[in-house]
Design a protein around this motif. Sequence first.
Motif, PDB file in Angstrom:
ATOM      1  N   GLY A  70       3.163   7.319   3.499  1.00  0.00           N
ATOM      2  CA  GLY A  70       2.406   6.106   3.802  1.00  0.00           C
ATOM      3  C   GLY A  70       2.211   5.175   2.631  1.00  0.00           C
ATOM      4  O   GLY A  70       1.815   4.021   2.812  1.00  0.00           O
ATOM      5  N   ALA A  71       2.498   5.638   1.410  1.00  0.00           N
ATOM      6  CA  ALA A  71       2.320   4.773   0.241  1.00  0.00           C
ATOM      7  C   ALA A  71       3.288   3.596   0.299  1.00  0.00           C
ATOM      8  O   ALA A  71       4.385   3.711   0.829  1.00  0.00           O
ATOM      9  CB  ALA A  71       2.565   5.578  -1.031  1.00  0.00           C
ATOM     10  N   ALA A 101      -1.151   3.104  -3.111  1.00  0.00           N
ATOM     11  CA  ALA A 101      -1.045   4.545  -2.854  1.00  0.00           C
ATOM     12  C   ALA A 101      -1.550   4.854  -1.445  1.00  0.00           C
ATOM     13  O   ALA A 101      -2.082   3.987  -0.757  1.00  0.00           O
ATOM     14  CB  ALA A 101      -1.855   5.309  -3.886  1.00  0.00           C
ATOM     15  N   SER A 102      -1.361   6.081  -1.026  1.00  0.00           N
ATOM     16  CA  SER A 102      -1.847   6.514   0.280  1.00  0.00           C
ATOM     17  C   SER A 102      -2.750   7.722   0.069  1.00  0.00           C
ATOM     18  O   SER A 102      -2.325   8.723  -0.515  1.00  0.00           O
ATOM     19  CB  SER A 102      -0.654   6.865   1.171  1.00  0.00           C
ATOM     20  OG  SER A 102      -1.089   7.373   2.398  1.00  0.00           O
ATOM     21  N   ALA A 103      -4.003   7.608   0.513  1.00  0.00           N
ATOM     22  CA  ALA A 103      -4.985   8.664   0.265  1.00  0.00           C
ATOM     23  C   ALA A 103      -4.533   9.980   0.900  1.00  0.00           C
ATOM     24  O   ALA A 103      -3.781   9.975   1.876  1.00  0.00           O
ATOM     25  CB  ALA A 103      -6.345   8.245   0.808  1.00  0.00           C
TER      26      ALA A 103
ATOM     27  N   LYS B 422      -6.411   1.718   2.254  1.00  0.00           N
ATOM     28  CA  LYS B 422      -6.505   3.084   1.772  1.00  0.00           C
ATOM     29  C   LYS B 422      -5.151   3.782   1.873  1.00  0.00           C
ATOM     30  O   LYS B 422      -4.850   4.702   1.117  1.00  0.00           O
ATOM     31  CB  LYS B 422      -7.521   3.816   2.660  1.00  0.00           C
ATOM     32  CG  LYS B 422      -8.156   5.030   2.083  1.00  0.00           C
ATOM     33  CD  LYS B 422      -9.263   5.517   3.024  1.00  0.00           C
ATOM     34  CE  LYS B 422      -9.429   7.012   2.916  1.00  0.00           C
ATOM     35  NZ  LYS B 422     -10.346   7.521   3.951  1.00  0.00           N
ATOM     36  N   TYR B 423      -4.376   3.363   2.851  1.00  0.00           N
ATOM     37  CA  TYR B 423      -3.096   4.018   3.131  1.00  0.00           C
ATOM     38  C   TYR B 423      -1.947   3.017   2.993  1.00  0.00           C
ATOM     39  O   TYR B 423      -1.557   2.343   3.937  1.00  0.00           O
ATOM     40  CB  TYR B 423      -3.095   4.589   4.549  1.00  0.00           C
ATOM     41  CG  TYR B 423      -4.257   5.505   4.856  1.00  0.00           C
ATOM     42  CD1 TYR B 423      -4.496   6.652   4.087  1.00  0.00           C
ATOM     43  CD2 TYR B 423      -5.116   5.243   5.923  1.00  0.00           C
ATOM     44  CE1 TYR B 423      -5.552   7.503   4.368  1.00  0.00           C
ATOM     45  CE2 TYR B 423      -6.179   6.094   6.218  1.00  0.00           C
ATOM     46  CZ  TYR B 423      -6.391   7.222   5.430  1.00  0.00           C
ATOM     47  OH  TYR B 423      -7.435   8.055   5.723  1.00  0.00           O
ATOM     48  N   GLY B 424      -1.425   2.909   1.784  1.00  0.00           N
ATOM     49  CA  GLY B 424      -0.265   2.041   1.570  1.00  0.00           C
ATOM     50  C   GLY B 424      -0.567   0.567   1.647  1.00  0.00           C
ATOM     51  O   GLY B 424       0.158  -0.191   2.292  1.00  0.00           O
ATOM     52  N   SER B 425      -1.616   0.161   0.981  1.00  0.00           N
ATOM     53  CA  SER B 425      -1.993  -1.258   0.940  1.00  0.00           C
ATOM     54  C   SER B 425      -0.886  -2.094   0.293  1.00  0.00           C
ATOM     55  O   SER B 425      -0.188  -1.625  -0.605  1.00  0.00           O
ATOM     56  CB  SER B 425      -3.289  -1.391   0.122  1.00  0.00           C
ATOM     57  OG  SER B 425      -3.792  -2.693   0.189  1.00  0.00           O
TER      58      SER B 425
END
Lengths: 463, 463
Positions: A70-71, A101-103, B422-425
Amino acid sequence: MKLTTVREIYKNREQYMNQEVTVGGWVRSVRGSKAFGFIVLHDGTYFETLQIVYHDTMENFAEISKLNVGAAIIVKGTLVPTPEAKQPFEIQAEEVQVEGASAPDYPLQKKRHTLEYLRTMTHLRPRTNTFQAVFRVRSLCAYAIHKFFQERGFVYVHTPLITGSDCEGAGEMFQVTTLDMKNPPLNEDGTVDYSKDFFGKETNLTVSGQLNGETYAQAFRNIYTFGPTFRAENSNTTRHAAEFWMIEPECAFADLNDNMDLAEAMLKYVIRYVLENAPEEMNFFNSFIDKGLLDRLNHVVNSEFGHVTYTEAIELLEKNNDKFDYKVFWGCDLQTEHERYLTEQIFKKPVFVTDYPKEIKAFYMKLNDDGKTVAAMDCLVPGIGEIIGGSQREDDYEKLKSRMDELGLKAEDYQFYMDLRKYGSTRHSGYGLGFERCVMYLTGMGNIRDVIPFPRTVNNCDL
Amino acid sequence: MKLTTVREIYKNREQYMNQEVTVGGWVRSVRGSKAFGFIVLHDGTYFETLQIVYHDTMENFAEISKLNVGAAIIVKGTLVPTPEAKQPFEIQAEEVQVEGASAPDYPLQKKRHTLEYLRTMTHLRPRTNTFQAVFRVRSLCAYAIHKFFQERGFVYVHTPLITGSDCEGAGEMFQVTTLDMKNPPLNEDGTVDYSKDFFGKETNLTVSGQLNGETYAQAFRNIYTFGPTFRAENSNTTRHAAEFWMIEPECAFADLNDNMDLAEAMLKYVIRYVLENAPEEMNFFNSFIDKGLLDRLNHVVNSEFGHVTYTEAIELLEKNNDKFDYKVFWGCDLQTEHERYLTEQIFKKPVFVTDYPKEIKAFYMKLNDDGKTVAAMDCLVPGIGEIIGGSQREDDYEKLKSRMDELGLKAEDYQFYMDLRKYGSTRHSGYGLGFERCVMYLTGMGNIRDVIPFPRTVNNCDL
């Protein structure tokens, strides 16, 4: 930003081969080893992914190897052929920049998720293969419909959403108001005083743009609508939503046959357009969602639709009454089981059923000479049942008036509609196509909640 | 019915000349004499009319001579050139069949009617020249927008109309309900119990699809919406409607400059498309509605849009404060008078104003490094003022969170929106184009009520 899309790379691979490109997208997976690693990148422009190879010569090698699914990244590198691999080419990266990034708790992992689970996250599900395919096809399908009508000179009309009238006297409606629900102003007799509401009267969300559309057909000859429609029906099925999109063409100087020709041409056009413009997505549906899909659609494009009157259809169905939960008889409304039997078992292709009993159809449909049936048509397709419903409209003032009287419809509510029969009336016809049903038909998806970006159903209005 | 359209005849006149054709349409005027007569026919497919000549050799000669304006007829005859007349050709009729007469009280007569009068009959006004032109251009303009985005691979997303959230914490909204207004179910504390409403919670009509659109941009990269939007504002101006259509593109991996480039390219594309595809209509507007229209639009197509920061714009405007009802100062919101002065007097072309104070813009706009302004852009055009408003979005989770906290927005209402950070901004941008303002701009029409088929404004929800 100047980024080359993955679509562009796949479509014009020769042009980009051994050239430097910069791409941006989201990580589907990362496999890192000590000296190098692979990223599978998806950029949203194309169904297929792109493989990125990165090396420990990069400053941020460790950061990249730890990227979560997902990043978002931006990659600069050289596109090289990979004749011995599964994928046709890959990018040898010189630079991988982390855009976002993707948490660690990203809910979409590499494993397969169920459609039910994905429905709980309508904001993230378009990142999965299935919904990438569904919503690209939905977009192409919408465009194909516009293209079809515009190429034929039809005028696109935006009929209103908020309405003071109930089109067919049918259908449960949503009320639209700015009054204080807890403390509405009241008339002396205790009823709500809608003269104080925003529009000075009671208003609802439309269930159909047809009657408005007819006024424009009598001016432009051929028009179509394409907009949202609402039903406040408390039905929790895989085929019903409270908010859905509908296409309603209307043609002056057109009878029921013209109407069916138009519907058939439109469906074939849309199928062809989607097959040509989303082959990857359609192959995906055919492999993973609905095995016979491509055969069925290709068959439809190449066959003439069947035609049968309601009366003939009842005769055919009555012979098979043992197969149905609801037994058919002349005068009954057709259920989905009957519709599907007709199109799937008897005709084995799309079929128009015409000339229904007037009692089960809307007041505005043209009365046939038999005095019993109306010039209605429903188009039934395999796998779905009814996808289109239409009719020739009653264009005779007196006949329309007496039908409205029979049904207790108030003339003053329909003055504008009666005017069309008073000032230059023409034989005219139109139909409605439920857009979501069309998308379900094209993709093989079985639940309407999975072909609308943010579905609205009973007790569900998320995001 | 097999009818040749008037458009087809004008476009391919050589092919039809001295041939038999059958046309259908509505009577604009009839001039009969003893032995023959002339009918001016309009068929809705083309802005120009067709002259029909009929003779007393016809059985129904008397009936034809008495036809009222608005009657529908079908004419069979031969297309012949008329080198000495104003019109290029006419039809020598062999047969004139009355499809539908027009009652004597038909309200549209040959004389010119005011736009105000025509607003009282939204079902008939599309039969007049002005509204034929307006609504054909509206249709072409809508299609041009779809074409522009689809050719660039954008995915068309249907964002929801009924929503449980108020997008920007701004804008008065219409409530949507199936509860009994007079007798709503109440909670113990006396508030309305929305858990009993159709969706199980309080719902409204959307004021913008942007936040939903962003979720799809983070999956497909480039998307656009095109759908109805609602404002329950009690404002009775020539520029505001309660129901209007809006286009909202949203692009991932795109900054404010990309956003402005897209907006400029889109506006130019749409203008070009309409000029090419509706030359007769555009000439009509230029002659009868807005004398400088064509010059202005051609100038826009061929010039680069201006760029100015809000701070610079304020400096320019302050020098002219004596000309304004509302004096400008840094921090104030720009009024239409200021916007028009900038684009009409100072730049003399469309201009983007960028980097507004954060206080006067929405919470989701990206904070600039100065900590005071946000990466917003408004596009101003001569004659209208603001036609497009957009921004780069705040893509940093923490910055967005703290801005929402400042404004008292509840995090739980925007969880899905925060997830995108949060997920791939990605850096991403988008804008909103009010479709009716765009049509006003293209046609020179001065009142929004005259560019929407069935306008909805305070106390007005006809048909």
